[in-house]
Design a protein around this motif. Structure first.
Motif, PDB file in Angstrom:
ATOM      1  N   ILE A 178     -31.260 -33.823  74.497  1.00 45.07           N
ATOM      2  CA  ILE A 178     -31.368 -35.233  74.663  1.00 45.07           C
ATOM      3  C   ILE A 178     -29.725 -35.690  74.792  1.00 45.07           C
ATOM      4  CG2 ILE A 178     -32.070 -37.814  74.020  1.00 45.07           C
ATOM      5  CD1 ILE A 178     -34.506 -36.457  72.930  1.00 45.07           C
ATOM      6  N   ILE A 179     -29.143 -35.259  73.499  1.00 42.60           N
ATOM      7  CA  ILE A 179     -27.739 -35.842  73.320  1.00 42.60           C
ATOM      8  C   ILE A 179     -26.865 -35.339  74.684  1.00 42.60           C
ATOM      9  CG2 ILE A 179     -25.625 -35.679  72.209  1.00 42.60           C
ATOM     10  CD1 ILE A 179     -27.410 -35.398  69.798  1.00 42.60           C
ATOM     11  N   GLN A 180     -27.018 -34.023  74.993  1.00 48.16           N
ATOM     12  CA  GLN A 180     -26.304 -33.413  76.034  1.00 48.16           C
ATOM     13  C   GLN A 180     -26.500 -34.221  77.329  1.00 48.16           C
ATOM     14  OE1 GLN A 180     -26.966 -29.227  76.712  1.00 48.16           O
ATOM     15  NE2 GLN A 180     -25.461 -29.035  78.550  1.00 48.16           N
ATOM     16  N   TYR A 181     -27.892 -34.630  77.677  1.00 50.00           N
ATOM     17  CA  TYR A 181     -28.310 -35.287  78.885  1.00 50.00           C
ATOM     18  C   TYR A 181     -27.297 -36.512  78.940  1.00 50.00           C
ATOM     19  CZ  TYR A 181     -30.806 -37.995  82.288  1.00 50.00           C
ATOM     20  OH  TYR A 181     -31.244 -38.827  83.205  1.00 50.00           O
ATOM     21  N   PHE A 182     -27.565 -37.465  77.957  1.00 52.79           N
ATOM     22  CA  PHE A 182     -26.795 -38.849  78.036  1.00 52.79           C
ATOM     23  C   PHE A 182     -25.443 -38.488  78.218  1.00 52.79           C
ATOM     24  CE2 PHE A 182     -31.085 -40.196  76.751  1.00 52.79           C
ATOM     25  CZ  PHE A 182     -31.206 -41.293  77.779  1.00 52.79           C
ATOM     26  N   SER A 183     -24.766 -37.408  77.546  1.00 51.24           N
ATOM     27  CA  SER A 183     -23.372 -37.162  77.307  1.00 51.24           C
ATOM     28  C   SER A 183     -22.654 -37.150  78.541  1.00 51.24           C
ATOM     29  CB  SER A 183     -22.983 -36.328  76.380  1.00 51.24           C
ATOM     30  OG  SER A 183     -23.182 -35.057  76.952  1.00 51.24           O
ATOM     31  N   GLU A 184     -23.694 -36.555  79.593  1.00 47.09           N
ATOM     32  CA  GLU A 184     -23.242 -36.035  80.933  1.00 47.09           C
ATOM     33  C   GLU A 184     -23.209 -37.291  81.938  1.00 47.09           C
ATOM     34  OE1 GLU A 184     -25.445 -32.605  81.424  1.00 47.09           O
ATOM     35  OE2 GLU A 184     -24.152 -31.188  80.355  1.00 47.09           O
ATOM     36  N   GLU A 229     -23.695 -34.575  58.317  1.00 50.26           N
ATOM     37  CA  GLU A 229     -23.145 -33.224  58.894  1.00 50.26           C
ATOM     38  C   GLU A 229     -23.627 -32.812  60.096  1.00 50.26           C
ATOM     39  OE1 GLU A 229     -23.536 -30.464  55.509  1.00 50.26           O
ATOM     40  OE2 GLU A 229     -21.972 -31.491  54.142  1.00 50.26           O
ATOM     41  N   MET A 230     -24.594 -32.883  60.340  1.00 53.20           N
ATOM     42  CA  MET A 230     -25.365 -32.449  61.361  1.00 53.20           C
ATOM     43  C   MET A 230     -24.759 -33.332  62.731  1.00 53.20           C
ATOM     44  SD  MET A 230     -27.105 -30.156  62.897  1.00 53.20           S
ATOM     45  CE  MET A 230     -28.091 -29.306  61.798  1.00 53.20           C
ATOM     46  N   LEU A 231     -24.954 -34.732  62.493  1.00 53.98           N
ATOM     47  CA  LEU A 231     -24.493 -35.585  63.605  1.00 53.98           C
ATOM     48  C   LEU A 231     -23.144 -35.525  63.763  1.00 53.98           C
ATOM     49  CD1 LEU A 231     -26.559 -38.680  62.494  1.00 53.98           C
ATOM     50  CD2 LEU A 231     -27.177 -37.077  64.225  1.00 53.98           C
ATOM     51  N   ASN A 232     -22.409 -35.329  63.036  1.00 57.57           N
ATOM     52  CA  ASN A 232     -20.958 -34.952  63.233  1.00 57.57           C
ATOM     53  C   ASN A 232     -20.472 -33.829  63.953  1.00 57.57           C
ATOM     54  OD1 ASN A 232     -20.310 -37.555  62.001  1.00 57.57           O
ATOM     55  ND2 ASN A 232     -20.119 -36.551  59.903  1.00 57.57           N
ATOM     56  N   GLN A 233     -21.364 -32.784  63.634  1.00 59.20           N
ATOM     57  CA  GLN A 233     -21.278 -31.523  64.320  1.00 59.20           C
ATOM     58  C   GLN A 233     -21.676 -31.714  65.772  1.00 59.20           C
ATOM     59  OE1 GLN A 233     -23.377 -28.126  62.785  1.00 59.20           O
ATOM     60  NE2 GLN A 233     -23.188 -27.053  64.641  1.00 59.20           N
ATOM     61  N   TRP A 234     -22.567 -32.453  66.192  1.00 62.45           N
ATOM     62  CA  TRP A 234     -23.240 -32.596  67.577  1.00 62.45           C
ATOM     63  C   TRP A 234     -22.090 -33.563  68.210  1.00 62.45           C
ATOM     64  CZ3 TRP A 234     -28.662 -33.605  65.968  1.00 62.45           C
ATOM     65  CH2 TRP A 234     -29.387 -32.340  65.707  1.00 62.45           C
ATOM     66  N   SER A 235     -21.601 -34.693  67.458  1.00 61.01           N
ATOM     67  CA  SER A 235     -20.463 -35.410  68.213  1.00 61.01           C
ATOM     68  C   SER A 235     -19.263 -34.697  68.574  1.00 61.01           C
ATOM     69  CB  SER A 235     -20.095 -36.642  67.251  1.00 61.01           C
ATOM     70  OG  SER A 235     -19.470 -36.297  66.104  1.00 61.01           O
ATOM     71  N   ILE A 291     -19.283 -31.612  69.559  1.00 56.07           N
ATOM     72  CA  ILE A 291     -19.479 -30.518  70.725  1.00 56.07           C
ATOM     73  C   ILE A 291     -19.465 -31.057  72.102  1.00 56.07           C
ATOM     74  CG2 ILE A 291     -21.213 -29.271  71.440  1.00 56.07           C
ATOM     75  CD1 ILE A 291     -22.258 -28.512  68.762  1.00 56.07           C
ATOM     76  N   TYR A 292     -20.129 -32.559  72.015  1.00 55.33           N
ATOM     77  CA  TYR A 292     -20.358 -33.194  73.371  1.00 55.33           C
ATOM     78  C   TYR A 292     -19.333 -34.330  73.451  1.00 55.33           C
ATOM     79  CZ  TYR A 292     -24.659 -30.714  72.921  1.00 55.33           C
ATOM     80  OH  TYR A 292     -25.676 -29.612  73.020  1.00 55.33           O
ATOM     81  N   ASP A 293     -18.741 -34.663  74.779  1.00 50.52           N
ATOM     82  CA  ASP A 293     -18.036 -35.665  75.058  1.00 50.52           C
ATOM     83  C   ASP A 293     -18.679 -36.919  75.042  1.00 50.52           C
ATOM     84  OD1 ASP A 293     -15.892 -33.930  75.602  1.00 50.52           O
ATOM     85  OD2 ASP A 293     -16.373 -33.679  77.692  1.00 50.52           O
ATOM     86  N   ASN A 294     -18.212 -37.938  74.747  1.00 49.09           N
ATOM     87  CA  ASN A 294     -18.648 -39.408  74.684  1.00 49.09           C
ATOM     88  C   ASN A 294     -19.755 -39.433  73.628  1.00 49.09           C
ATOM     89  OD1 ASN A 294     -17.007 -40.019  77.208  1.00 49.09           O
ATOM     90  ND2 ASN A 294     -18.500 -38.875  78.413  1.00 49.09           N
ATOM     91  N   VAL A 295     -19.699 -38.877  72.605  1.00 45.26           N
ATOM     92  CA  VAL A 295     -20.902 -38.993  71.601  1.00 45.26           C
ATOM     93  C   VAL A 295     -20.024 -39.252  70.448  1.00 45.26           C
ATOM     94  CG1 VAL A 295     -22.546 -37.670  70.383  1.00 45.26           C
ATOM     95  CG2 VAL A 295     -22.363 -37.176  72.766  1.00 45.26           C
ATOM     96  N   VAL A 296     -20.455 -40.424  69.744  1.00 42.10           N
ATOM     97  CA  VAL A 296     -19.890 -40.703  68.444  1.00 42.10           C
ATOM     98  C   VAL A 296     -21.008 -40.635  67.379  1.00 42.10           C
ATOM     99  CG1 VAL A 296     -18.710 -42.750  67.276  1.00 42.10           C
ATOM    100  CG2 VAL A 296     -18.320 -42.136  69.718  1.00 42.10           C
ATOM    101  N   SER A 297     -20.623 -40.216  66.312  1.00 41.08           N
ATOM    102  CA  SER A 297     -21.690 -40.258  65.060  1.00 41.08           C
ATOM    103  C   SER A 297     -21.198 -41.352  64.200  1.00 41.08           C
ATOM    104  CB  SER A 297     -21.705 -38.989  64.408  1.00 41.08           C
ATOM    105  OG  SER A 297     -22.516 -39.297  63.007  1.00 41.08           O
ATOM    106  N   VAL A 298     -22.130 -42.319  63.809  1.00 42.55           N
ATOM    107  CA  VAL A 298     -21.785 -43.350  62.904  1.00 42.55           C
ATOM    108  C   VAL A 298     -22.426 -43.420  61.639  1.00 42.55           C
ATOM    109  CG1 VAL A 298     -21.391 -45.050  64.781  1.00 42.55           C
ATOM    110  CG2 VAL A 298     -23.588 -44.711  64.117  1.00 42.55           C
ATOM    111  N   ALA A 299     -23.229 -42.085  61.362  1.00 46.59           N
ATOM    112  CA  ALA A 299     -23.592 -41.928  60.119  1.00 46.59           C
ATOM    113  C   ALA A 299     -22.822 -41.995  58.794  1.00 46.59           C
ATOM    114  CB  ALA A 299     -24.114 -40.495  59.959  1.00 46.59           C
TER     115      ALA A 299
END
Length: 307
Positions: free
Chosen positions: A203-209, A226-232, A234-242
């Motif tokens: 889902i994250i990858q889809y919206f980031s593209e 930690e998990m959300l920061n890792q995903w942010s 990896i993908y462009d235009n993704v920000v973790s606010v956790a």
């Protein structure tokens, strides 16, 4: 008149009561309402000048009986400062039991949420939806408040804008002009309500593209962050606010979103307080349990096939 309202846990459960407290605040402008809960949740009552939020902080790892005594002592202290005319207990468990007993011995009227409704929800969950459908949690809250003599309406749409928090969001993320902001909150307190990692990444990858789209990841706790920061990363235009924002700032960020995908968690209830429509994914629970957020559409709920 001065009233005490108690709902200690959890964030989502407190958030579900906010539209009703807003109704009281607007209708009974000459009265004072003191709301007691755990954690720092004062921002949930922003724009309600006659609602005072008081945080209850029990001793670390204390027993239910100890917490009950500590809550009773705190309520007694608040009562000594200025008398309560009535107490409405939206928690209705062993922690608030001594407080209700204290009310009886001090001439303070006490009203409590129906324990029958709570048992009904428990039975519905345990029997996988094969029991009769329980009332919505908000309806149980409203019934307790009406038993205390209050008139409750359902015209709440959104919390007032928190100007300071909104300015912080502008400074931190910009105004979002020309962009579509999407929120994703894949975690929940219950493991059965947590979105599988592979699905979340997809889902994250889809919206980031997608063009002109920025994705904001919401969560709480060390592991989630930690998990959300890792995903942010990896993908462009993704920000973790956790773990980055105050509750007020998180609400104002949600107010800016075009849409949100979340589990049956506190995030769906926070989103409802700023009139954000969400796609809610239900795992171990169902909307019929009574936990659907305020004025969220049942058609926006995704559920797994159940036997």
């Amino acid at each position: 008149m001065r009233y005490l309202i108690i709902r200690l846990t959890s964030l989502g459960s407190v958030a579900m009561s906010v539209p009703l407290i807003s109704s009281l605040s607007r209708r009974y402008t000459d009265d004072e309402f003191v709301y007691v809960a755990r954690k720092d949740l004062a921002d949930l009552f922003h724009g309600m000048p006659n609602v005072r939020y008081v945080r209850f902080t029990p001793s670390h790892n204390s027993s239910s009986l100890t917490r009950s005594g500590e809550l009773c002592a705190m309520v007694s202290g608040l009562h000594a400062i200025r008398r309560f005319d009535a107490v409405v207990d939206l928690q209705g468990d062993t922690t608030t039991f001594l407080t209700r007993c204290w009310c009886l011995t001090h001439g303070v009227k006490s009203y409590c949420i129906s324990r029958t409704d709570a048992l009904h929800r428990w039975a519905y969950i345990q029997r996988s939806g094969k029991a009769s459908q329980p009332p919505a949690m908000a309806d149980s809250y409203a019934a307790a408040l009406r038993s205390a003599g209050f008139t409750i309406d359902d015209d709440f749409t959104a919390l007032d804008i928190n100007t300071q928090a909104a300015e912080f969001i502008n400074e931190r993320f910009g105004n979002g002009v020309g962009e579509r902001w999407i929120g994703i909150a894949p975690f929940a307190k219950s493991a059965t309500n947590t979105l599988p990692f592979r699905t979340t990444k997809g889902i994250i990858q889809y919206f980031s593209e997608q063009p002109n789209t920025r994705v904001f990841l919401f969560g709480a706790g060390v592991v989630e962050s930690e998990m959300l920061n890792q995903w942010s990363s990896i993908y462009d235009n993704v920000v973790s606010v956790a773990g980055m924002l105050s509750l007020g700032s998180e609400l104002e960020l949600m107010r800016r979103l075009s849409g949100m995908i979340c589990m049956d968690s506190a995030n769906q209830h926070l989103a409802s307080l700023v009139a954000l429509k969400v796609i809610t994914i239900w795992g171990g629970t169902t909307p019929e349990n009574g936990f659907l957020a305020w004025k969220q559409d049942k058609e926006m709920c995704l559920e797994p096939r159940r036997n």
